[in-house]
Design an enzyme around this catalytic site. Structure first.
Site, PDB file in Angstrom:
ATOM      1  N   LYS A   8       3.866   0.331  10.244  1.00 54.40           N
ATOM      2  CA  LYS A   8       3.908   1.513   9.374  1.00 54.40           C
ATOM      3  C   LYS A   8       3.199   2.701  10.022  1.00 54.40           C
ATOM      4  O   LYS A   8       3.610   3.845   9.844  1.00 54.40           O
ATOM      5  CB  LYS A   8       3.275   1.185   8.022  1.00 54.40           C
ATOM      6  CG  LYS A   8       4.269   0.661   7.014  1.00 54.40           C
ATOM      7  CD  LYS A   8       3.921   1.085   5.603  1.00 54.40           C
ATOM      8  CE  LYS A   8       3.065   0.077   4.918  1.00 54.40           C
ATOM      9  NZ  LYS A   8       2.835   0.386   3.500  1.00 54.40           N
ATOM     10  N   GLU A  63       0.873  -1.178   0.000  1.00 58.24           N
ATOM     11  CA  GLU A  63       0.000   0.000   0.000  1.00 58.24           C
ATOM     12  C   GLU A  63       0.910   1.228   0.000  1.00 58.24           C
ATOM     13  O   GLU A  63       1.796   1.338   0.855  1.00 58.24           O
ATOM     14  CB  GLU A  63      -0.912   0.014   1.223  1.00 58.24           C
ATOM     15  CG  GLU A  63      -1.882   1.170   1.218  1.00 58.24           C
ATOM     16  CD  GLU A  63      -2.805   1.196   2.430  1.00 58.24           C
ATOM     17  OE1 GLU A  63      -3.629   2.129   2.523  1.00 58.24           O
ATOM     18  OE2 GLU A  63      -2.683   0.300   3.280  1.00 58.24           O
ATOM     19  N   ARG A 101       6.190 -13.336  10.081  1.00 58.23           N
ATOM     20  CA  ARG A 101       6.595 -11.949   9.915  1.00 58.23           C
ATOM     21  C   ARG A 101       8.001 -11.753  10.484  1.00 58.23           C
ATOM     22  O   ARG A 101       8.374 -12.396  11.466  1.00 58.23           O
ATOM     23  CB  ARG A 101       5.596 -11.049  10.652  1.00 58.23           C
ATOM     24  CG  ARG A 101       5.930  -9.569  10.586  1.00 58.23           C
ATOM     25  CD  ARG A 101       4.812  -8.749  11.177  1.00 58.23           C
ATOM     26  NE  ARG A 101       5.166  -7.343  11.238  1.00 58.23           N
ATOM     27  CZ  ARG A 101       4.285  -6.366  11.439  1.00 58.23           C
ATOM     28  NH1 ARG A 101       3.020  -6.661  11.574  1.00 58.23           N
ATOM     29  NH2 ARG A 101       4.676  -5.118  11.487  1.00 58.23           N
TER      30      ARG A 101
END
Length: 824
Positions: free
Chosen positions: A511, A281, A501
């Protein structure tokens, strides 16, 4: 034989398909969805005729519907046989039917043994309620510690799966009911605490890490996995197998798989090659966690001779910027990856809209007017929206009004009609579209409704014929809704696989929190060298090859909640820089040493090796270092222990790796110290006088040198000298960086900003360097003797160079800090 409630004669050619489908127990939504699809209408009508039923139970009807929509095209000759097994209740649940479909699909038009077929599908196996109770009791006993710890927050779907492994033919609805009943017996009535959302575990702040702790994991890989970590992934042609099950609160189970026909169409388009995608994104900069995603997405495609899309997930124009898009493309190339094609989710806005309309037509989506607070409240209570059952025509009209901009922002959303009573919160009627009167970076003001990630991601994966949809483990909970949408729309289903992760100690990976650090100026921008953003690491002097080496060393695992020490990354950085960074000398806090027995006008230029193992005959591996009356060595604490003759001695402090210069009284003769790290370059000296400045500080030291080099020095120091009489050495700015956060996992702290390390950045504005360093340019990297590895910073100007410390010389990881611990 199945129970019947005849409503019509199958031989009646004028029968209304909707009435026919309702007669076999399908709910109206499913029946209406079948009618609008000509292929399903034709197949289902034929299946009902083959079954020879004049109406039947809902259970049989749902199985017949599954046959009509999922039967492999290469085995149609066997469909009447399978249908009779269903009509006679020999195959009576979705689990049996899924195995049956795989069985006949494997044989295609060839004949097979009915005995083998019945054995494979569990025909005749009747799992009694007593057996279900016994198996459930055993599974709950095995999980008792977790049940008592988590109470009603326990993952019931996981418990159902454990029972299903032992009793694959048991009635799923009964299994669920028995588990719920026994949990109630064990735990009693739900309390107010049980209804609360689980809180994040708070972690005590750790001020400093001296030793590696056992909960910091370094994965242990097999040799085969180290050579090729992508061996775990199946080939595209294997994507017909069931590997995801969607459990519904009513006991139904959907099993995600591609039919042979659908898979063959997909393989024809892709040529059987692997297609992956990296879908960021554009709302911030990439960080080291994205480096793992890049390695897996691009690496798998590269290893299999396939292609990887760079697809921007640009569905939220409120936070997306062109700056982020440009940064992401630049850093992907810097990391060594080349996208097959750059696409945007916005490229598919029209297709996504059309498919949303299709869902409304099928009764699988509706326009909702609940506020975000109401949606949250109803989800927590597992309660349907008041607008969930509004007429299809009404939702179609309102959705068009949303598209035209006739409804205010926040006053309506399009939601998927999934399962509000599911044990998976991502099946709680997810939002597919919301209204935003915001111009989009790619499409401008064409749209005022934008799809959500949950709606768009899986559909675009299918439209782009992605073979392997790879993401991190926090998205695992979204897998049922991912496949729910593709099944509802009858689209090709990519193979979904989640990996652990990447969590690195003493840093921040969120983020949202990174954005706060940048916007509130806790750091100096997205490329601050203290951040684990790719831009920050790059500016600090870390290479993409070192990052990729670090990622490859971790492997591609599904083990969650592992924390990798930052030392592990620094080890890979040092491994590379030790081979590529030439040595040079810089003094951070200069202390002047005047050589009194050297002629004031004399300057000697010594040849110094840039590489310790370079041949003495290799002139290209040397650089020139002047030696003159004035020298500067590292300014450190100096203690005068007596008067008379003095010498310089280097003491090595192991625990902090600091060189300390001391002036001591000697009674046994002169003992000297070399000013450089190797006796072949400079000369031993002895201290003759100490010049004090203000507050009893040492201003400078006077010394004499031994030009014969006959006396063996006690220790060594690095140093710089005047390039010419009366001229100071080259002045450079040096920036020293430490860990940004004091704690290993600051994300677990409620007040995480208070954990910022106040000493994470130190600027030395006027360090002294040897003259050869004046030619350094952006991109150059060096080992400053005894200080660490440094890189030229973009802030450098023609009049002043700026260097960032990439990492220190110390490597605790390679000196015993490695742990051979298998991840949980």
């Amino acid at each position: 034989m199945a129970e019947a409630s005849a409503t019509m004669a199958l031989g009646d050619g004028d029968a209304n398909p909707l009435d026919l489908f309702l007669s076999i127990g399908l709910d109206r939504r499913t029946a209406e969805g079948a009618v609008v699809n000509p292929r399903v209408t034709s197949n289902l009508t034929a299946v009902i005729k083959e079954a020879g039923v004049n109406g039947c139970s809902k259970t049989i009807g749902n199985l017949l519907y599954m046959v009509a929509t999922k039967f492999p095209a290469n085995a149609l000759i066997h469909r009447p046989t399978l249908v009779q097994y269903i009509a006679s209740s020999k195959i009576k649940n979705p689990a049996q039917l899924d195995v049956a479909l795989l069985f006949v699909g494997a044989f295609g038009p060839e004949s097979f043994s009915l005995d083998e077929f019945e054995q494979a599908c569990g025909v005749g196996v009747d799992v009694s309620v007593e057996e279900i109770h016994s198996t459930v009791a055993a599974v709950l006993e095995e999980n008792m510690d977790a049940i008592l710890e988590h109470r009603y927050h326990i993952n019931v779907g996981n418990l159902c799966g454990q029972v299903r492994k032992q009793q694959p033919w048991a009635n799923a609805k009964i299994v669920k009911e028995v588990i719920d009943e026994k949990l109630h017996q064990i735990l009693g009535e739900r309390t107010a605490e049980d209804d609360k959302k689980p809180l994040k575990k708070q972690q005590q702040k750790i001020v400093k890490i001296e030793e590696q702790t056992d909960d910091i994991i370094t994965p242990v890989l097999t040799l085969e996995e180290e050579v090729n970590p992508f061996l775990i992934f199946p080939e595209p042609a294997e994507n017909y197998k069931v590997h995801t099950e969607i459990f519904f609160s009513n006991g139904d189970i959907w099993r995600a798989r591609n039919t042979k026909e659908k898979l063959e169409r997909h393989l024809k388009v892709t040529g059987g090659k692997v297609f992956t995608r990296f879908p960021p994104e554009p709302n911030g900069y990439l960080h080291i966690g994205h480096a793992k995603a890049l390695f897996i997405d691009f690496g798998l495609a590269e290893e299999r001779g396939g292609s990887c899309y760079l697809r921007f997930d640009d569905t939220n124009p409120d936070v997306e910027k062109r700056e982020y898009i440009d940064h992401i493309q630049e850093n992907i190339q810097w990391m060594g990856w080349q996208p097959f094609k750059v696409t945007y989710t916005s490229d598919y806005f029209q297709e996504l809209y059309d498919l949303a309309v299709k869902l409304i037509h099928k009764g699988l989506a509706y326009v909702d007017h609940q506020s975000p607070e109401e949606v949250k409240e109803y989800r927590e209570k597992k309660t349907n929206s008041p607008w969930r059952d509004r007429p299809i025509a009404e939702s179609l009209k309102l959705f068009e009004d949303m598209r035209q901009g006739f409804i205010d922002e926040g006053k309506a959303t399009l939601r998927l009609k999934q399962d509000m009573q599911s044990h998976n919160k991502n099946m709680y009627d997810l939002i597919a579209y919301r209204i935003k009167f915001t111009a989009h970076p790619q499409v401008g003001e064409k749209w005022c409704i934008y799809p959500s990630y949950d709606y768009a991601h899986c559909i675009v994966d299918s439209l782009e014929n992605i073979t392997h949809s790879l993401c991190s483990l926090e998205f695992e909970i979204r897998r049922p809704s991912y496949y729910w949408l593709l099944l509802a729309l009858e689209l090709y289903q990519p193979y979904v696989w989640e990996y652990s992760r990447l969590n690195v100690s003493n840093t921040m990976m969120s983020k949202r929190k990174l954005n706060r650090l940048v916007m509130e100026k806790w750091v100096d921008g997205w490329d601050d060298p203290r951040l684990m953003t790719l831009a920050g690491l790059r500016r600090r002097g870390v290479s993409s090859t070192a990052i990729n080496s670090f990622i490859r060393g971790l492997g591609i695992t599904r083990s969650g909640n592992s924390m990798i020490r930052v030392d592990h990354l620094e080890h890979h950085i040092r491994e590379e820089l030790n081979k590529t960074a030439p040595r040079t000398m810089v003094v951070l806090r200069p202390l002047k040493v005047v050589i009194t027995n050297l002629d004031s006008g004399l300057i000697m230029n010594l040849d110094v090796k840039m590489w310790p193992d370079a041949s003495s005959d290799d002139v290209s591996s040397n650089y020139k270092v002047p030696i003159s009356v004035g020298k500067w060595t590292k300014r450190v604490d100096i203690t005068i222990l007596g008067i008379g003759w003095f010498h310089l001695q280097v003491l090595f402090i192991l625990n902090s790796q600091i060189f300390t210069l001391m002036i001591q009284k000697t009674t046994t003769g002169l003992r000297l110290v070399n000013l450089f790290s190797s006796g072949e370059y400079a000369f031993p000296i002895k201290c003759t006088e100490v010049i004090h400045g203000d507050s009893d500080t040492i201003f400078e030291i006077h010394a004499v040198y031994d030009p014969s080099k006959k006396i063996k020095p006690k220790g060594v120091l690095h140093w710089v000298a005047q390039p010419s009489p009366g001229v100071d050495p080259l002045k450079v700015e040096v920036r020293l960086f430490e860990k940004l956060f004091l704690s290993e996992d600051p994300a677990e702290l409620e007040d995480w900003l208070s954990d910022l390390n106040p000493h994470s950045k130190e600027v030395v504005p006027e360090a002294y360097a040897v003259p050869s360093l004046a030619n350094a340019v952006l991109g150059d990297k060096f080992q400053f003797e005894r200080l660490g590895y440094f890189a030229v910073d973009p802030d450098s100007t023609p009049s002043k160079l700026v260097f960032n410390r990439t990492t220190t010389l110390r490597d605790s990881y390679s000196k015993g800090a490695r742990k051979s611990i298998t991840p949980p």
